[in-house]
Design a protein around this motif. Structure first.
Motif, PDB file in Angstrom:
ATOM      1  N   THR A 205       0.825  -1.204   0.000  1.00 36.74           N
ATOM      2  CA  THR A 205       0.000   0.000   0.000  1.00 36.74           C
ATOM      3  C   THR A 205       0.863   1.260   0.000  1.00 36.74           C
ATOM      4  OG1 THR A 205      -0.128  -0.017   2.432  1.00 36.74           O
ATOM      5  CG2 THR A 205      -1.856  -1.179   1.221  1.00 36.74           C
ATOM      6  N   GLY A 206       0.193   2.428  -0.090  1.00 39.11           N
ATOM      7  CA  GLY A 206       0.890   3.705  -0.102  1.00 39.11           C
ATOM      8  C   GLY A 206       1.073   4.220  -1.518  1.00 39.11           C
ATOM      9  N   PRO A 207       1.566   5.454  -1.663  1.00 40.29           N
ATOM     10  CA  PRO A 207       1.711   6.085  -2.982  1.00 40.29           C
ATOM     11  C   PRO A 207       2.592   5.279  -3.937  1.00 40.29           C
ATOM     12  CG  PRO A 207       1.972   7.718  -1.236  1.00 40.29           C
ATOM     13  CD  PRO A 207       1.943   6.382  -0.571  1.00 40.29           C
ATOM     14  N   GLN A 208       3.620   4.623  -3.415  1.00 37.63           N
ATOM     15  CA  GLN A 208       4.492   3.790  -4.233  1.00 37.63           C
ATOM     16  C   GLN A 208       4.239   2.301  -4.004  1.00 37.63           C
ATOM     17  OE1 GLN A 208       6.554   4.985  -6.637  1.00 37.63           O
ATOM     18  NE2 GLN A 208       5.528   6.918  -6.122  1.00 37.63           N
ATOM     19  N   GLY A 209       3.074   1.997  -3.442  1.00 38.30           N
ATOM     20  CA  GLY A 209       2.730   0.603  -3.178  1.00 38.30           C
ATOM     21  C   GLY A 209       2.369  -0.154  -4.446  1.00 38.30           C
ATOM     22  N   ALA A 210       2.415  -1.474  -4.353  1.00 40.97           N
ATOM     23  CA  ALA A 210       2.106  -2.310  -5.511  1.00 40.97           C
ATOM     24  C   ALA A 210       0.711  -2.054  -6.053  1.00 40.97           C
ATOM     25  CB  ALA A 210       2.274  -3.783  -5.144  1.00 40.97           C
TER      26      ALA A 210
END
Length: 218
Positions: A205-210
């Motif tokens: 997760t997160g802005p650069q998450g998969a």
């Protein structure tokens, strides 16, 4: 002069081996840069990044065989696929794309809220049935960003939301995840080592998450 030819697959076009053979054929036809007193030799060594074709290259290089298995595709439909097996050290080579891959779906079927990694769990269970001691798992080329929930569910884990309601609509239901019950996991997993092949380091997760980075292509 000796040239090592080591390409990855050309996605949706050529496998790594096909690409290597095409380059090799072209080089030996044109023999670039060689002088009359020079000899050009080549060696094909196709490589993989954990995605489509990686498993086949490992099976070939490590002298394994292919074992047919029934698994579910990303939308839960039964398919016949395979994994690699080396009997001398009881190692299985499982390519996620073989059961949970993008290539198994038509373009209109792509939907990461519905596609799961269940089929990869089916292949792991089939390897457990053979007495596997180590699994090499290639993670690329999948049609899902379920964080492996489908794999775990296929192997006995259960996912619950609020008020201990069993989540049956994975992966979309993961937004309501409250707890994971691992008590039903196949106990044979405890005796199995695993090596995961992957060329990215994104968290889930997160802005650069998969989910954010790779979800749009799935």
């Amino acid at each position: 002069m000796h040239l090592l030819i080591a390409p990855n697959a050309f996605k949706n076009s050529l496998t790594a081996r096909e690409a290597a053979e095409a380059i090799n054929s072209g080089l030996n036809s044109s023999r670039p840069g060689t002088l009359p007193d020079q000899t050009l030799t080549t060696e094909c060594f196709p490589v993989g990044d954990g995605g489509d074709g990686t498993g086949d290259e490992l099976i070939d290089r490590l002298g394994g065989c292919k074992v047919a298995a029934t698994a579910r595709d990303p939308l839960g439909r039964p398919i016949t696929t395979y994994f690699g097996w080396m009997d001398d050290n009881r190692t299985a080579i499982i390519e996620m794309a073989n059961a949970s891959g993008l290539r198994l779906l038509d373009k209109h079927e792509l939907n990461p809220l519905k596609t799961t990694s269940h089929g990869t769990g089916d292949l792991i269970r089939a390897a457990l049935d053979l007495g596997v001691r180590h699994i090499i798992l290639g993670m690329g080329g999948s049609a899902t960003v379920d964080g492996g929930a489908g794999i775990l569910e296929a192997l006995g884990a259960r996912f619950y939301g609020d008020k201990d309601n069993l989540l049956t609509d994975l992966p979309s239901g993961l937004t309501g995840l409250s707890s994971i019950d691992r008590s039903g996991l196949d106990p044979r997993l405890a005796g199995v080592g695993m090596t995961v092949l992957c060329d990215v380091t994104n968290p889930l997760t997160g802005p650069q998450g998969a989910a954010a980075v790779f979800g749009p292509q799935k």
